[in-house]
Design a protein around this motif. Structure first.
Motif, PDB file in Angstrom:
ATOM      1  N   LEU A  21      28.296  43.675  40.859  1.00  0.00           N
ATOM      2  CA  LEU A  21      29.997  43.532  40.852  1.00  0.00           C
ATOM      3  C   LEU A  21      30.563  42.188  41.469  1.00  0.00           C
ATOM      4  N   GLU A  62      38.047  43.092  38.165  1.00  0.00           N
ATOM      5  CA  GLU A  62      37.877  44.428  37.668  1.00  0.00           C
ATOM      6  C   GLU A  62      38.415  45.656  39.463  1.00  0.00           C
ATOM      7  N   LEU A  63      37.576  45.097  39.950  1.00  0.00           N
ATOM      8  CA  LEU A  63      37.306  45.792  41.097  1.00  0.00           C
ATOM      9  C   LEU A  63      38.348  45.840  42.051  1.00  0.00           C
ATOM     10  N   ALA A 120      30.407  40.019  39.408  1.00  0.00           N
ATOM     11  CA  ALA A 120      31.502  39.081  37.808  1.00  0.00           C
ATOM     12  C   ALA A 120      32.784  39.843  37.597  1.00  0.00           C
ATOM     13  N   ASP A 121      32.148  41.328  38.169  1.00  0.00           N
ATOM     14  CA  ASP A 121      33.789  42.013  38.069  1.00  0.00           C
ATOM     15  C   ASP A 121      34.185  42.324  39.051  1.00  0.00           C
TER      16      ASP A 121
END
Length: 231
Positions: A150, A156-157, A152-153
């Motif tokens: 997660l 978004e999280l 890299a995201d």
């Protein structure tokens, strides 16, 4: 008690030694709102964890741990309404009838719950990582291995977590429709918008924490500060 004691320890000491004086806390509508809001957030995350873990809706909810004194602000009917309303919304269920109770030794019960099922975990690093789950606050569960993906995201999280916080706030006010709450919903949500620019700079690989409560804590700090200035 030293100056370094945390607030929960001081509150527990006060309720045990000076119950009459400390029970006056519940007569302050603003403080009552803050404590009830926090209690509801705990219930909301608990319900989401149960659903994410594919558990059934529980028949009983027992208030355990020293923090269970927080729920003393609610009468029995209020507690049942809050618990059943939150679980019904999270599970999208129409007929929920959970029985809510205190336990005689809440700290012991919390420790016993943490140890329940421990023998079923195989004591190897790979198996612990495979069987251990973390909740980051968006209503889902991740294994420790999945969580590492997660990084890299992260943005978004965090957006999903903020959306989950908004859902919780909406639900909290829906469950209290027709009641007078001392804090307006738009006032609460405005603080969430302010916190968006100050998101915690969290490295998800090394620092496992529930982002839902990062935002809830930020909300409560901002709200309490303004409520104090408005007093």
């Amino acid at each position: 008690i030293s100056n370094g004691e945390n607030l929960s320890s001081l509150m527990n000491y006060g309720f045990q030694k000076f119950p009459a004086d400390f029970n006056l806390i519940w007569t302050n509508p603003k403080l009552r709102f803050m404590l009830k809001f926090h209690a509801a957030a705990i219930l909301y995350q608990t319900a989401q964890l149960c659903k994410a873990n594919k558990d059934e809706i529980p028949a009983y909810v027992h208030m355990t741990g020293n923090g269970s004194k927080l729920f003393r602000i609610l009468h029995d009917d209020e507690r049942r309404k809050l618990v059943n309303g939150i679980f019904a919304a999270v599970f999208d269920a129409a007929d929920v009838n959970i029985q809510v109770s205190d336990v005689r030794n809440p700290k012991f019960a919390a420790a016993q719950g943490c140890l329940y099922g421990y023998d079923s975990i195989i004591n190897t690093v790979d198996d612990v990582q495979r069987k251990s789950f973390v909740a980051l606050g968006d209503g889902e569960l991740f294994t420790l291995q999945d969580k590492r993906k997660l990084d890299a995201d992260a943005a978004e999280l965090k957006a999903r977590v903020r959306e989950n916080v908004v859902k919780f706030v909406d639900l909290f006010y829906d469950l209290h429709s027709g009641e007078h709450l001392s804090v307006d919903k738009n006032f609460v949500l405005s603080h969430l918008e302010q916190d968006t620019d100050r998101d915690p700079n969290i490295n998800l690989r090394d620092d496992i924490r529930n982002l839902f409560f990062e935002y809830i804590n930020g909300l409560m700090v901002g709200i309490s500060g303004q409520l104090y200035n408005m007093a």
